[in-house]
Design a protein around this motif. Sequence first.
Motif, PDB file in Angstrom:
ATOM      1  N   GLY A 102       4.745   3.212  -1.176  1.00  0.00           N
ATOM      2  CA  GLY A 102       5.320   3.746  -2.400  1.00  0.00           C
ATOM      3  C   GLY A 102       5.655   2.699  -3.431  1.00  0.00           C
ATOM      4  N   LEU A 155       2.517   0.527 -10.328  1.00  0.00           N
ATOM      5  CA  LEU A 155       1.408   1.002 -11.142  1.00  0.00           C
ATOM      6  C   LEU A 155       1.873   2.014 -12.176  1.00  0.00           C
ATOM      7  N   LEU A 156       2.816   2.870 -11.792  1.00  0.00           N
ATOM      8  CA  LEU A 156       3.357   3.841 -12.741  1.00  0.00           C
ATOM      9  C   LEU A 156       4.083   3.141 -13.887  1.00  0.00           C
ATOM     10  N   ALA A 209       0.814  -1.216   0.000  1.00  0.00           N
ATOM     11  CA  ALA A 209       0.000   0.000   0.000  1.00  0.00           C
ATOM     12  C   ALA A 209       0.844   1.261   0.000  1.00  0.00           C
ATOM     13  N   SER A 243       3.914   0.081  -4.415  1.00  0.00           N
ATOM     14  CA  SER A 243       2.789  -0.199  -5.298  1.00  0.00           C
ATOM     15  C   SER A 243       2.585   0.939  -6.292  1.00  0.00           C
ATOM     16  N   ARG A 244       2.818   2.172  -5.857  1.00  0.00           N
ATOM     17  CA  ARG A 244       2.659   3.292  -6.772  1.00  0.00           C
ATOM     18  C   ARG A 244       3.689   3.243  -7.892  1.00  0.00           C
ATOM     19  N   ILE A 245       4.882   2.832  -7.551  1.00  0.00           N
ATOM     20  CA  ILE A 245       5.918   2.714  -8.579  1.00  0.00           C
ATOM     21  C   ILE A 245       5.557   1.630  -9.580  1.00  0.00           C
TER      22      ILE A 245
END
Length: 300
Positions: free
Chosen positions: A32, A38-39, A30, A34-36
């Motif tokens: 950073g 997804l990016l 949940a 996962s954000r990377i």
Amino acid sequence: MTTLQEAPPTVPAPPGRGAGPAARAAARLAGGASRIVLLVVGLFWLLPTVGLLASSLRGPVDIQQSGWWRVFTEPAQLTLHNYAALLSNDTVTGSLVNTVLITVPATVLVVLVASLAGYAFAWTEFPGRDWLFLAVVGLLVVPVQVALIPVSKLFGAIGVFGSITGVVLFHVAFGLPFAVFLLRNFFAEIPRELLEAARLDGAGELRLFLTVVLPLGGPAIASLAIFQFLWVWNDMLVALIFADAGSAPITVALQQQVRQFGNNIDVLSSGAFLSMVVPLVVFFAFQRQFVSGVMAGAVK
């Protein structure tokens, strides 16, 4: 005399501390990382679009000799010649006009008829209402391919086969079941007290529909319009069957260019990107209404 001391409040443990392996893994996902991920996935899926845009801005010789990524090292290749040649082609411009003439009426008619039918199924009483709605829901499972031959014969008998009118009628007929089902379920969630208060003020069914139901159902209607627009704009199967050479949309025009792929790669790249830009503009223009409609349906 002794006094009872209150126990100190329990301080919750920090996230991930004292929890199981699954909880700690979920906490990490949940963050950073996962954000990377997804990016990276988003950029990966965006790569073909970037390649198509770069190819559409290169000359035919450059496209045949090297890959599209050469534009980053040789920006002098970028030119608008492909788009100028494409828009000067009467066949392509006629196909774009046909696409608009097919998509806009098919979207407007589906939204208009489905709004009226959805309100009727949700808030008016008439004999056989539930059975008729079940019939509409049953039409959702009918594949388009089953109706191609019988509808072709029907359109030929009434004289609309091969015309824009025939293509529009087919899209409207197969877009209505889902549209009615969607809007009926959305309209049914409107508070009954609100409608009764409007009726007590003297509002008739038409005024009630225009002043109360439509404003409240705006997000759902906008979502439906976006879906219908995208389906019709990107359709090629129905246009191949029901449209002749003079009423064919851009998808059919590009499909015909594929037969000479090696010689027409510049036309294909610019035409494909141009046909893709319009749905993207429509989606981003109504993105707020689309998200509102999706969230409203999720809450209800």
